[in-house]
Write an enzyme that holds these catalytic residues in place. Sequence first.
Site, short mmCIF file in Angstrom:
data_model
loop_
_atom_site.label_atom_id
_atom_site.label_comp_id
_atom_site.label_asym_id
_atom_site.label_seq_id
_atom_site.Cartn_x
_atom_site.Cartn_y
_atom_site.Cartn_z
N SER A 16 27.17 40.20 36.77
CA SER A 16 25.54 39.98 37.74
C SER A 16 24.45 39.97 36.87
CB SER A 16 25.57 41.53 38.48
OG SER A 16 24.87 42.14 39.43
N ASP B 242 30.31 37.23 47.07
CA ASP B 242 29.81 38.01 47.11
C ASP B 242 27.17 38.16 47.07
OD1 ASP B 242 28.04 39.60 44.78
OD2 ASP B 242 28.86 38.71 43.02
N HIS C 285 31.44 42.16 44.48
CA HIS C 285 30.81 41.46 42.99
C HIS C 285 31.02 41.51 41.89
CE1 HIS C 285 27.07 41.03 40.83
NE2 HIS C 285 26.93 41.96 40.24
#
Length: 538
Positions: free
Chosen positions: A223, A440, A469
């Site tokens: 991320s 995502d 994700h």
Amino acid sequence: MKRIVLVAAAAVVTAGGVGAAVPASAAPGPSGAGSPAVAGQDVDWGACEVSGPDDPMNNAQCAQVEVPLDYSRPNGRKISIAVSRFRHTDEENYQGVLFVNPGGPGGSGLAYGPALARWLGAVGHADVAAKYDIIGFDPRGVGSSKPAITCDPNYNDPVRPAYVPESRQDELAWIARSRKYAQDCAEKFGWMLPHMRTTDAARDVDAIRAALGQEKISWYGFSYGTYFGATYATLFPKRVKRMVMDGNVNPKNVWYKGQLEQNKAFERNIRAWFAWIAEHDSVYGLGTSEKAVRAKYYDVLEAAEESPIGGRIGPAELTDTILAAGYNTGYYIPLAQGLSSWINDRDPSILLQFLNPGGEDNDFAVYLAVQAADARWPRNWAKWHNDAVRLHRQGYQFETWGNVWFNAPIAFWPFNGGPALKLKGSRHLPGMLLVQSTEDAATPVEGGLEMHKVFPSSRLVFEVGGKTHSNTLNGNACLDDKVAAYLDTGALPADRRGPDAYCEAVPELNDPDPTAVQLKAAGAAPGKDLPVGTPVTP
């Protein structure tokens, strides 16, 4: 990356700050700038703080590494970074240090040293983990690092006002809350806020590298950790050995534009979840079409304003809770059960189990501090308002206003941040492995494509149809084997001048069957046992 994470009220408010621009010391420094303040510093390893005898951190070592607050003044004020080490066991094939960052910004990474080793082992690659010293750490201002930034520990306590304003007064009330939070941050940590750029954190990583006596580092970033890693690679290209980047931030959208794109992607994913619930109406009884399920959800959302679910879940809290299904298909079953139990049986117990009252204030404060310092944000509230109204009217209703209020304190920050660092590749960089799930929502697919362009030596793997994700080490063998091979030998897919390899999403993980034995309990899917891009706040 937490949502960088906005009916039509007509408020026009100037979002002027109370301070000046970011000091020059907070701006990006020259590429390859060193860390002289810690050169030769010894790391005093000791036991980690643990919760009990079964805590995996019992098998790690912990320390504090002192770094300059301001790298342009290396002999000035110091802060310290909490670091953990999960040591290698394969002496013959030792590969050096592997840093891991779970994202955020604001995510604590101290527990991710032993966690990453567990995850690699769970997908059949314990031998790869054994070759590295895996380094977890809390970035500056986070968790066990000193100091840890907090601004108002009660700011996100339930029950908060509804996210979607129904009047100008509603919007002004949220603006006042946001402004007050920014003022509290400035009063308590104004001396530190200008030094919370990702470039500062990247220099901290290089300081830790130097203190560990390592010439190069490897990196595993989830991320926001992809942007963090890309920043390190831009500043210190000669010090990179290998980098895995999972769930890539779009470097063109740092940061205001990024949250606008998230609003669209989360709308798509939440509607996919509604459609999934409709497919299993025999289990949940919430309707046989996506439209019918969506209508019931919004009826519940509206009713929660007058009568919070279980006395604690108003519209804001319900949005935050349900948002998890947009992050990770592992939440599909429990959240559908929770919604069904409330609508059909008036039983709030499952939803209450998933209520996280805003998370930790430290997470939230650092999230804001980093993004506010990293890049310029609009300072005129009319821009925020107009973008929110436009997206909401276009049908992106689920997360738009929640995302506004999650970020809104930045509009009133004590200085205007930026400019954003221009990421760039280098002939000195080795190949990186970029992994991107095509559905995502937190880091939409365009981020993987743009990061691939920035770093020409990288290779990009798509998880086709994947809705979770940052989904590596989560049970998709095609992805996990590619990651392990790269960490083991540096092996990368062939360069195909676009996405370089494809893995199909695993059907039973991407589209779970609520009538079957739960996969995790049956051992069919290992799953990550620590959050990545924590889906608890908008």
